[in-house]
Design a protein around this motif. Structure first.
Motif, PDB file in Angstrom:
ATOM      1  N   THR A   1     101.530  12.551 -69.252  1.00 22.25           N
ATOM      2  CA  THR A   1     102.316  13.770 -68.803  1.00 22.25           C
ATOM      3  C   THR A   1     103.652  13.774 -69.707  1.00 22.25           C
ATOM      4  OG1 THR A   1     101.104  14.229 -66.761  1.00 22.25           O
ATOM      5  CG2 THR A   1     103.256  15.517 -67.232  1.00 22.25           C
ATOM      6  N   LEU A   2     104.487  13.018 -69.165  1.00 13.38           N
ATOM      7  CA  LEU A   2     105.675  12.762 -69.980  1.00 13.38           C
ATOM      8  C   LEU A   2     105.670  11.768 -71.128  1.00 13.38           C
ATOM      9  CD1 LEU A   2     108.215  12.278 -66.811  1.00 13.38           C
ATOM     10  CD2 LEU A   2     108.171  14.250 -68.515  1.00 13.38           C
ATOM     11  N   THR A   3     104.464  10.829 -70.979  1.00 17.44           N
ATOM     12  CA  THR A   3     104.184  10.070 -72.083  1.00 17.44           C
ATOM     13  C   THR A   3     103.159  10.316 -72.663  1.00 17.44           C
ATOM     14  OG1 THR A   3     103.199   8.450 -70.563  1.00 17.44           O
ATOM     15  CG2 THR A   3     105.510   8.044 -70.844  1.00 17.44           C
ATOM     16  N   LYS A   4     102.756   9.810 -73.912  1.00 20.52           N
ATOM     17  CA  LYS A   4     101.685  10.244 -74.521  1.00 20.52           C
ATOM     18  C   LYS A   4     100.227   9.765 -74.248  1.00 20.52           C
ATOM     19  CE  LYS A   4     103.781  10.645 -79.093  1.00 20.52           C
ATOM     20  NZ  LYS A   4     103.930  10.084 -80.711  1.00 20.52           N
ATOM     21  N   GLY A   5     100.421   8.888 -73.188  1.00 21.08           N
ATOM     22  CA  GLY A   5      99.085   8.422 -72.406  1.00 21.08           C
ATOM     23  C   GLY A   5      98.248   7.483 -73.395  1.00 21.08           C
ATOM     24  N   LYS A   6      98.808   6.694 -74.295  1.00 22.52           N
ATOM     25  CA  LYS A   6      98.168   5.980 -75.467  1.00 22.52           C
ATOM     26  C   LYS A   6      98.848   4.754 -75.722  1.00 22.52           C
ATOM     27  CE  LYS A   6      95.559   9.867 -77.940  1.00 22.52           C
ATOM     28  NZ  LYS A   6      95.481  10.394 -79.143  1.00 22.52           N
ATOM     29  N   PRO A   7      98.897   3.797 -74.885  1.00 21.97           N
ATOM     30  CA  PRO A   7      99.631   2.708 -74.783  1.00 21.97           C
ATOM     31  C   PRO A   7      99.419   1.631 -76.173  1.00 21.97           C
ATOM     32  CG  PRO A   7      98.013   2.303 -73.042  1.00 21.97           C
ATOM     33  CD  PRO A   7      97.910   3.903 -73.444  1.00 21.97           C
ATOM     34  N   SER A   8     100.283   1.110 -76.452  1.00 16.76           N
ATOM     35  CA  SER A   8     100.039   0.121 -77.474  1.00 16.76           C
ATOM     36  C   SER A   8     100.808  -0.997 -77.530  1.00 16.76           C
ATOM     37  CB  SER A   8     100.108   0.633 -78.897  1.00 16.76           C
ATOM     38  OG  SER A   8     101.636   1.270 -79.071  1.00 16.76           O
ATOM     39  N   VAL A   9     100.305  -2.066 -78.240  1.00 19.06           N
ATOM     40  CA  VAL A   9     101.193  -3.409 -77.938  1.00 19.06           C
ATOM     41  C   VAL A   9     102.368  -3.237 -79.093  1.00 19.06           C
ATOM     42  CG1 VAL A   9     101.259  -5.906 -78.294  1.00 19.06           C
ATOM     43  CG2 VAL A   9      99.392  -4.844 -77.202  1.00 19.06           C
ATOM     44  N   VAL A  10     103.544  -3.482 -78.485  1.00 24.19           N
ATOM     45  CA  VAL A  10     104.548  -3.261 -79.380  1.00 24.19           C
ATOM     46  C   VAL A  10     105.395  -4.590 -79.738  1.00 24.19           C
ATOM     47  CG1 VAL A  10     105.002  -0.802 -78.938  1.00 24.19           C
ATOM     48  CG2 VAL A  10     106.156  -2.638 -77.471  1.00 24.19           C
ATOM     49  N   GLN A  11     105.152  -5.729 -78.893  1.00 22.75           N
ATOM     50  CA  GLN A  11     105.977  -6.960 -79.156  1.00 22.75           C
ATOM     51  C   GLN A  11     105.041  -8.271 -78.370  1.00 22.75           C
ATOM     52  OE1 GLN A  11     110.165  -6.689 -78.097  1.00 22.75           O
ATOM     53  NE2 GLN A  11     110.408  -8.970 -77.896  1.00 22.75           N
ATOM     54  N   THR A  12     105.198  -9.310 -78.971  1.00 20.00           N
ATOM     55  CA  THR A  12     104.549 -10.412 -78.486  1.00 20.00           C
ATOM     56  C   THR A  12     105.512 -11.660 -78.226  1.00 20.00           C
ATOM     57  OG1 THR A  12     103.737 -11.076 -80.441  1.00 20.00           O
ATOM     58  CG2 THR A  12     102.220  -9.550 -79.195  1.00 20.00           C
ATOM     59  N   LYS A  13     105.066 -12.666 -77.237  1.00 18.56           N
ATOM     60  CA  LYS A  13     106.121 -13.629 -76.986  1.00 18.56           C
ATOM     61  C   LYS A  13     105.055 -14.796 -76.622  1.00 18.56           C
ATOM     62  CE  LYS A  13     110.161 -15.543 -76.029  1.00 18.56           C
ATOM     63  NZ  LYS A  13     111.228 -15.756 -77.011  1.00 18.56           N
ATOM     64  N   THR A  14     105.337 -15.847 -77.254  1.00 17.70           N
ATOM     65  CA  THR A  14     104.530 -16.952 -76.734  1.00 17.70           C
ATOM     66  C   THR A  14     105.588 -18.117 -76.039  1.00 17.70           C
ATOM     67  OG1 THR A  14     104.935 -18.185 -78.740  1.00 17.70           O
ATOM     68  CG2 THR A  14     103.012 -17.052 -78.344  1.00 17.70           C
ATOM     69  N   PHE A  15     104.947 -18.657 -74.838  1.00 18.27           N
ATOM     70  CA  PHE A  15     105.973 -19.548 -74.197  1.00 18.27           C
ATOM     71  C   PHE A  15     105.418 -21.159 -74.403  1.00 18.27           C
ATOM     72  CE2 PHE A  15     105.959 -15.701 -71.866  1.00 18.27           C
ATOM     73  CZ  PHE A  15     107.558 -15.190 -71.975  1.00 18.27           C
ATOM     74  N   SER A  16     104.577 -21.044 -75.478  1.00 17.50           N
ATOM     75  CA  SER A  16     103.985 -22.774 -75.280  1.00 17.50           C
ATOM     76  C   SER A  16     103.754 -22.854 -76.767  1.00 17.50           C
ATOM     77  CB  SER A  16     102.875 -22.888 -74.547  1.00 17.50           C
ATOM     78  OG  SER A  16     101.792 -21.921 -75.139  1.00 17.50           O
ATOM     79  N   LYS A  17     102.937 -24.045 -77.305  1.00 18.58           N
ATOM     80  CA  LYS A  17     102.812 -24.120 -78.619  1.00 18.58           C
ATOM     81  C   LYS A  17     101.515 -23.642 -79.151  1.00 18.58           C
ATOM     82  CE  LYS A  17     105.354 -28.614 -78.703  1.00 18.58           C
ATOM     83  NZ  LYS A  17     105.191 -29.827 -79.098  1.00 18.58           N
ATOM     84  N   ILE A  18     100.764 -22.878 -78.304  1.00 16.99           N
ATOM     85  CA  ILE A  18      99.629 -22.112 -78.681  1.00 16.99           C
ATOM     86  C   ILE A  18      99.855 -21.297 -79.676  1.00 16.99           C
ATOM     87  CG2 ILE A  18      99.612 -20.387 -76.819  1.00 16.99           C
ATOM     88  CD1 ILE A  18      96.641 -20.703 -76.632  1.00 16.99           C
ATOM     89  N   PRO A  19      99.128 -21.161 -80.844  1.00  9.89           N
ATOM     90  CA  PRO A  19      99.350 -20.075 -81.936  1.00  9.89           C
ATOM     91  C   PRO A  19      98.887 -18.761 -81.376  1.00  9.89           C
ATOM     92  CG  PRO A  19      97.974 -21.747 -82.760  1.00  9.89           C
ATOM     93  CD  PRO A  19      98.252 -22.142 -81.139  1.00  9.89           C
ATOM     94  N   LEU A  20      99.695 -17.833 -81.847  1.00  9.85           N
ATOM     95  CA  LEU A  20      99.719 -16.374 -81.283  1.00  9.85           C
ATOM     96  C   LEU A  20      98.171 -15.766 -81.523  1.00  9.85           C
ATOM     97  CD1 LEU A  20     101.064 -13.709 -80.303  1.00  9.85           C
ATOM     98  CD2 LEU A  20     101.584 -13.257 -82.672  1.00  9.85           C
ATOM     99  N   LEU A  21      97.661 -15.955 -82.686  1.00 11.59           N
ATOM    100  CA  LEU A  21      96.205 -15.361 -82.742  1.00 11.59           C
ATOM    101  C   LEU A  21      95.357 -15.823 -81.625  1.00 11.59           C
ATOM    102  CD1 LEU A  21      94.228 -13.737 -84.469  1.00 11.59           C
ATOM    103  CD2 LEU A  21      93.877 -15.450 -85.985  1.00 11.59           C
ATOM    104  N   GLU A  22      95.481 -17.386 -81.526  1.00  8.52           N
ATOM    105  CA  GLU A  22      94.609 -17.868 -80.552  1.00  8.52           C
ATOM    106  C   GLU A  22      94.905 -17.359 -78.907  1.00  8.52           C
ATOM    107  OE1 GLU A  22      93.434 -22.176 -78.489  1.00  8.52           O
ATOM    108  OE2 GLU A  22      94.569 -22.216 -80.325  1.00  8.52           O
ATOM    109  N   LEU A  23      96.261 -16.926 -78.883  1.00  7.46           N
ATOM    110  CA  LEU A  23      96.399 -16.546 -77.436  1.00  7.46           C
ATOM    111  C   LEU A  23      95.998 -15.059 -77.551  1.00  7.46           C
ATOM    112  CD1 LEU A  23      98.262 -16.672 -74.912  1.00  7.46           C
ATOM    113  CD2 LEU A  23     100.118 -15.652 -76.279  1.00  7.46           C
ATOM    114  N   CYS A  24      95.951 -14.505 -78.312  1.00  8.61           N
ATOM    115  CA  CYS A  24      95.594 -13.139 -78.448  1.00  8.61           C
ATOM    116  C   CYS A  24      93.831 -13.036 -78.386  1.00  8.61           C
ATOM    117  CB  CYS A  24      96.078 -12.352 -79.493  1.00  8.61           C
ATOM    118  SG  CYS A  24      97.738 -11.884 -79.593  1.00  8.61           S
ATOM    119  N   ASP A  25      93.250 -13.939 -78.988  1.00  8.57           N
ATOM    120  CA  ASP A  25      91.864 -13.950 -78.868  1.00  8.57           C
ATOM    121  C   ASP A  25      91.288 -14.298 -77.585  1.00  8.57           C
ATOM    122  OD1 ASP A  25      90.979 -13.386 -81.570  1.00  8.57           O
ATOM    123  OD2 ASP A  25      91.184 -15.547 -82.205  1.00  8.57           O
ATOM    124  N   LEU A  26      92.071 -15.186 -76.640  1.00 10.28           N
ATOM    125  CA  LEU A  26      91.621 -15.546 -75.448  1.00 10.28           C
ATOM    126  C   LEU A  26      91.853 -14.314 -74.461  1.00 10.28           C
ATOM    127  CD1 LEU A  26      92.941 -19.380 -75.253  1.00 10.28           C
ATOM    128  CD2 LEU A  26      90.518 -18.588 -75.106  1.00 10.28           C
TER     129      LEU A  26
END
Length: 651
Positions: free
Chosen positions: A320-345
């Motif tokens: 209503t006030l927002t578009k209602g279509k969420p999207s990922v705008v930022q990522t953050k890792t807290f370990s040594k795991i690669p970002l792609l692997e984290l997102c795959d899991l």
């Protein structure tokens, strides 16, 4: 011609009979009395002239016919007012093409055959081919191809809208420049075109509460007029018989009885409240038709009248006030795991979920894999998938326990939260983003910030509503931090967060409250509010529960609906002034107040013309609503900059 005249004449007598039978009087009673008095007096004149060689008199046969003619003129003008709206609706229904190209597809999407069939034979889940320049036959979803579709005839949006696989198309719109294949989702009476026509027709048939005022006035007004007409006749007949006024006042070929009778009939006729009966329905008809052409569907005169009283508007947040279509705008890792692997899991765990957040994460992972040169549709095997309501999901992905959700989910599975994680969550909430935590084997390894961007017009609309004297409130199921951030961006000071659907409905209790929402969880509040406004892109349940549907899904139309309602009620009040003004000014003249001083009198046929003029004035006044223009346009609204201007998708 004679039989047609008799038919119209009888309509008034039948209407008068039924009104008197029910114990009240209406316009037909006055018409019947006026025409009967003129007609039977004329018969009396003819009979007396035939039986007396010296009698001279003037018949009034033309008065009866003239009265009926002028009254029918008023009715004709009412039909014209209805017709202008009906013509617009007819043009809408004619937008859908008569034929469509039906495709038969293989499982891999290849075309087996195509055949041209009648649009009326299309069913849900049929596949339709639409080439450039053709009209979309039914509502559906694009499954292949890209194009721009001109939706101006439905939504009023002048610019063609880009369409790609997954986007909705509306029946009757024009495919501008690309080849697309559409899967039918709504056919026949379920299409948007049919729904528009049905809603507007129902709105025009419904009686607005303000019409009751006209009904009450008519019930008391008609007996008053009859008494006034009788007193007028006595007031002229008795002095005439007693020779209390000069005999030269009586026109040639008349006597005092006939002169008195003409004054009495003129009072009956000029006071006929035809225009009073037209004041409300003509304005409502024109307004609902105009609203439909602007993309604002108003379900009846009741909703139209209530909308002008609105002092408080409650807004849902997501969609209503927002578009209602969420999207990922930022990522953050807290370990040594690669970002792609984290997102795959994460995507593999979320793949079985229908939640908008899950879809946003899966879509983001596909794009990330494309950047790394990996197959975008590859997913790891997941088992033991489980949804934790209000917290997130858990799954076993290739032997690893993957948790995707909020702080509560982490606490349920005893995944410890470091100060770094807490700080990042707080930062994202300040930016009105939803922070989705990802834990692997109960260790928080990363987070994805999801944003649901604000609609660009939201802030301007809230500001404009404030200038109209309307208070805006936001009610959402989202967390307090996100809710307050969104409210601050759009200029809303009163916020209720973490509210369930029942709680939303309870917040609508009060005087002159409107609710604007789009989801199933908003439907109880939409139904409970004085006026429910559903976003056109929302769910069918929400649209069904609402009183007003905003077809373009633009918040600007909230202002349009309220402003059109106010203009319409002002027009109805002006119509009452036109309707009653003629009676107030005309009755004394018809009764002969000016005759002794100026010699001016109002014959019955001229009184009928004055009465018809009041109907003409009222209808023309209502038709001016066709010139209505929106007080605020989307083009006037500045588009905010910055990726952080958004909120979460939790409702």
């Amino acid at each position: 011609m004679f039989s047609s005249s008799v038919h119209y004449w009888l309509e008034f007598y039948v209407g008068a009979y039924h009104a008197l039978k029910r114990g009240y009087s209406n316009m037909d009673v006055l018409v019947a009395l006026g025409t009967n008095a003129a007609y039977f007096y004329s018969v009396y004149i003819i009979v007396k002239a035939l039986t007396s060689d010296t009698f001279e008199g003037q018949d009034l046969f033309e008065t009866s016919s003239m009265l009926v003619s002028f009254i029918l003129l008023g009715k004709y003008l009412e039909v014209v007012a209805k017709g202008k709206t009906s013509d617009a609706l007819s043009k809408l229904t004619e937008l859908a093409p008569e034929t469509a190209v039906l495709l038969t597809l293989e499982k891999d999407g290849s075309v087996i055959s195509e055949v041209e069939i009648s649009t009326q034979l299309l069913q849900r889940n049929d596949f339709i081919k639409i080439v450039p320049g053709e009209k979309v036959p039914v509502d559906g979803v694009v499954i292949k191809g890209q194009s721009h579709v001109n939706e101006s005839m439905i939504t009023g949006e002048a610019r063609p809208i880009a369409k790609k696989p997954g986007d909705k198309v509306i029946g009757g719109t024009v495919n501008d420049n690309g080849f697309i294949i559409v899967k039918a989702t709504h056919v026949g009476s379920e299409t948007a075109l049919s729904q528009i026509v049905q809603l507007v027709e129902a709105a025009q048939l419904a009686r607005a509460p303000v019409q009751r005022l006209a009904d009450k006035i008519s019930r008391f007004f008609v007996p008053t007029v009859v008494v006034a007409a009788f007193l007028t006749w006595l007031g002229w007949f008795i002095p005439g018989q007693l020779h209390l006024y000069p005999q030269q006042w009586i026109p040639k070929a008349m006597d005092s009885f006939e002169l008195a009778l003409q004054f009495g009939i003129s009072v009956l006729v000029v006071a006929c409240p035809c225009a009073l009966g037209l004041a409300t329905p003509t304005a409502v008809m024109v307004a609902t038709g105009k609203g439909a052409s602007l993309g604002v569907l108003i379900k009846g005169g009741n909703a139209l009248e209530k909308a002008h009283k609105i002092k408080t508007i409650i807004f849902d947040k997501t969609g209503t006030l927002t578009k209602g279509k969420p999207s990922v705008v930022q990522t953050k890792t807290f370990s040594k795991i690669p970002l792609l692997e984290l997102c795959d899991l994460t995507a593999s765990a979320e793949a079985n979920s229908e939640h908008p957040l899950s879809k946003a994460i899966v879509e983001y992972t596909k794009k990330l894999r494309e950047q790394y040169g990996s197959p975008s549709d590859h997913m790891m095997d997941s088992k033991d998938f489980e949804v934790h309501p209000g917290a997130g999901v858990s799954a076993n992905v290739e032997g690893k326990l993957v948790l995707v959700g909020n702080k509560r989910l982490m606490q349920e599975f005893e995944a410890p939260m470091s100060s770094e994680v807490e700080e990042y969550m707080s930062e994202m909430e300040d930016l009105a983003r939803t922070c989705v935590l990802v834990a692997i084997d109960r260790v928080i390894c990363g987070a994805l910030a999801v944003s649901d961007p604000l609609k660009p017009e939201a802030g301007r609309v809230i500001s404009h509503l404030s200038s109209m004297g309307i208070t805006s409130i936001m009610v959402t199921g989202d967390n307090w931090a996100t809710a307050k951030s969104i409210a601050k961006q759009v200029g809303i000071s009163t916020v209720f967060a973490e509210i369930d659907p029942v709680g939303k409905a309870e917040k609508t209790q009060g005087l002159a409250v409107a609710m604007v929402g789009d989801g199933v969880n908003d439907s109880p509040a939409l139904a409970a509010a004085d006026v429910g406004m559903a976003i056109g892109a929302g769910t069918d349940v929400a649209i069904e529960a609402a009183d007003i549907v905003l077809m373009k899904s633009s918040l600007v139309d909230v202002i349009t609906a309220i402003d059109l309602s106010r203009k319409t009620l002002a027009k109805i009040r002006l119509n009452y002034v036109w309707a009653l003004g003629y009676n107030v000014l005309g009755m004394p003249i018809a009764a002969g107040v000016l005759f002794p001083f100026t010699g001016i009198r109002l014959p019955p046929w001229l009184a009928g013309a004055c009465m018809a003029a009041s109907s003409v004035s009222v209808v023309c006044s209502s038709l001016l609503l066709q010139l209505y223009k929106k007080p605020l346009h989307v083009e006037d609204v500045p588009i905010p900059a910055g990726p952080g201007d958004g909120g979460s998708n939790l409702v």
